[in-house]
Design a protein around this motif. Structure first.
Motif, short mmCIF file in Angstrom:
data_model
loop_
_atom_site.label_atom_id
_atom_site.label_comp_id
_atom_site.label_asym_id
_atom_site.label_seq_id
_atom_site.Cartn_x
_atom_site.Cartn_y
_atom_site.Cartn_z
N VAL A 1 37.45 36.91 48.78
CA VAL A 1 38.48 36.22 49.58
C VAL A 1 39.61 35.75 48.67
N MET A 2 39.25 35.26 47.47
CA MET A 2 40.25 34.78 46.52
C MET A 2 41.19 35.92 46.11
N ILE A 3 40.64 37.11 45.88
CA ILE A 3 41.48 38.26 45.53
C ILE A 3 42.41 38.61 46.69
N TYR A 4 41.86 38.59 47.91
CA TYR A 4 42.65 38.94 49.08
C TYR A 4 43.79 37.93 49.30
N LYS A 5 43.47 36.63 49.17
CA LYS A 5 44.48 35.59 49.38
C LYS A 5 45.54 35.59 48.28
N ALA A 6 45.17 36.08 47.09
CA ALA A 6 46.10 36.06 45.96
C ALA A 6 47.28 37.00 46.17
N LYS A 7 47.17 37.94 47.10
CA LYS A 7 48.25 38.90 47.32
C LYS A 7 49.54 38.24 47.79
N SER A 8 49.41 37.07 48.43
CA SER A 8 50.60 36.40 48.95
C SER A 8 51.21 35.41 47.94
N LEU A 9 50.62 35.31 46.76
CA LEU A 9 51.12 34.36 45.76
C LEU A 9 52.10 35.05 44.81
N PRO A 10 52.85 34.24 44.05
CA PRO A 10 53.74 34.82 43.03
C PRO A 10 52.93 35.61 41.99
N LEU B 1 44.54 34.32 39.25
CA LEU B 1 43.46 34.21 40.23
C LEU B 1 42.59 35.47 40.25
N GLN B 2 43.22 36.63 40.15
CA GLN B 2 42.45 37.87 40.14
C GLN B 2 41.57 37.96 38.89
N ARG B 3 42.08 37.51 37.77
CA ARG B 3 41.30 37.52 36.54
C ARG B 3 40.09 36.60 36.66
N ILE B 4 40.30 35.41 37.24
CA ILE B 4 39.19 34.47 37.44
C ILE B 4 38.15 35.08 38.37
N ALA B 5 38.60 35.66 39.47
CA ALA B 5 37.68 36.25 40.45
C ALA B 5 36.89 37.40 39.84
N LEU B 6 37.54 38.25 39.08
CA LEU B 6 36.83 39.36 38.45
C LEU B 6 35.84 38.88 37.40
#
Length: 63
Positions: free
Chosen positions: A20-29, A36-41
């Protein structure tokens, strides 16, 4: 419920949160998205290694 089942449920919830964090990160700068993607991975990778170790220990009869 055994400890192993409990860990599996908790691990799945954390994995779902990371997805969900990766999906939500798409709308961020761009910069925040990469972080966020690095943390999630990283979370997914750590849980994968822990799960693999648990599988090996279970097969060996240690758990």
């Amino acid at each position: 419920m055994s400890k192993l089942q409990l860990f599996g449920i908790i691990g799945n919830v954390i994995l779902l949160g990371a997805i969900v964090m990766i999906y939500k990160a798409k709308s961020l700068p761009e910069k925040r998205r990469k972080t966020l993607q690095r943390i999630a991975l990283t979370i997914v990778g750590i849980l994968g290694v822990i799960g693999f170790i648990l599988i090996i220990l279970t097969k060996a009869g240690q758990l």
